[in-house]
Design a protein around this motif. Structure first.
Motif, PDB file in Angstrom:
ATOM      1  N   GLY A  89       3.612  -5.995   3.506  1.00 28.53           N
ATOM      2  CA  GLY A  89       3.338  -7.103   4.413  1.00 28.53           C
ATOM      3  C   GLY A  89       3.425  -8.439   3.709  1.00 28.53           C
ATOM      4  O   GLY A  89       3.532  -8.517   2.487  1.00 28.53           O
ATOM      5  N   ALA A 104       7.692  -8.776   2.974  1.00 29.05           N
ATOM      6  CA  ALA A 104       8.210  -7.955   4.073  1.00 29.05           C
ATOM      7  C   ALA A 104       9.343  -8.668   4.787  1.00 29.05           C
ATOM      8  O   ALA A 104      10.215  -8.023   5.377  1.00 29.05           O
ATOM      9  N   SER A 144       0.875  -1.159   0.000  1.00 33.98           N
ATOM     10  CA  SER A 144       0.000   0.000   0.000  1.00 33.98           C
ATOM     11  C   SER A 144       0.919   1.217   0.000  1.00 33.98           C
ATOM     12  O   SER A 144       1.819   1.303   0.840  1.00 33.98           O
ATOM     13  N   ASN A 156       5.439   6.983   0.760  1.00 41.50           N
ATOM     14  CA  ASN A 156       5.304   6.263   2.017  1.00 41.50           C
ATOM     15  C   ASN A 156       4.604   4.957   1.684  1.00 41.50           C
ATOM     16  O   ASN A 156       3.508   4.976   1.124  1.00 41.50           O
ATOM     17  N   SER A 200      13.508  -4.382   5.159  1.00 44.32           N
ATOM     18  CA  SER A 200      13.251  -3.046   4.619  1.00 44.32           C
ATOM     19  C   SER A 200      14.467  -2.456   3.906  1.00 44.32           C
ATOM     20  O   SER A 200      14.305  -1.719   2.937  1.00 44.32           O
ATOM     21  N   ASP A 210       3.602   0.766   2.862  1.00 46.37           N
ATOM     22  CA  ASP A 210       3.477  -0.318   3.831  1.00 46.37           C
ATOM     23  C   ASP A 210       3.544  -1.625   3.052  1.00 46.37           C
ATOM     24  O   ASP A 210       2.863  -1.776   2.031  1.00 46.37           O
TER      25      ASP A 210
END
Length: 149
Positions: A113, A117, A88, A109, A121, A111
């Motif tokens: 998962g 993930a 996202s 920005n 990062s 996200d």
């Protein structure tokens, strides 16, 4: 995860704006893009086939453009998922005239998962920066071809 970058173009803001909103040019420039369909005003359905480290897979998602100010600013929101996980993201894009060309400045920005993930990062950030660089170079290449026809 937060990412940002800049891309310089040898074309004016208006030409770059048009390229950044042309579904066919975008489809050819987005890494791993299998399909990109405009489904409404500033809304797209997208299908990608991507691999990050040992995690590879197909993703489907939606992209939406908001806060659009032709030819200088827009916010892109994207959501996608597949077996390897989900993403996202919200990216702020500014196109600024510079000399005979322009510069696109972006801040994102995101996200992430799922299995993807688990790659970490730092690795994901490096890959995302690489893919963004490739995307902007491919847009420039396509502009070179289309502008010289």
């Amino acid at each position: 995860m937060e990412l940002s970058g800049k891309a310089k173009f040898n074309y004016c803001s208006e030409v770059v704006w048009e390229a950044m909103h042309d579904p066919e040019l975008l489809k050819n420039a987005i890494p791993g893009c299998q399909n990109l369909n405009l489904v409404g005003d500033g809304k797209y359905d997208v299908e990608l086939k991507l691999g990050v480290a040992a995690v590879k897979g197909d993703y489907t998602g939606k992209v939406k453009l908001e806060d659009v100010h032709v030819p200088s600013h827009y916010i892109l929101t994207a959501e996608g998922s597949g077996k390897p996980g989900f993403v996202s993201a919200k990216m702020d894009c500014k196109i600024i005239p510079e000399g005979k060309g322009c510069q696109l400045i972006w801040e994102c920005n995101a996200d992430i998962g799922g299995m993807i993930a688990g790659v970490g990062s730092r690795v994901i950030g490096g890959i995302a920066k690489f893919m963004a660089g490739k995307f902007f170079k491919d847009i420039e290449k396509q502009l070179n071809v289309h502008q010289n026809i």
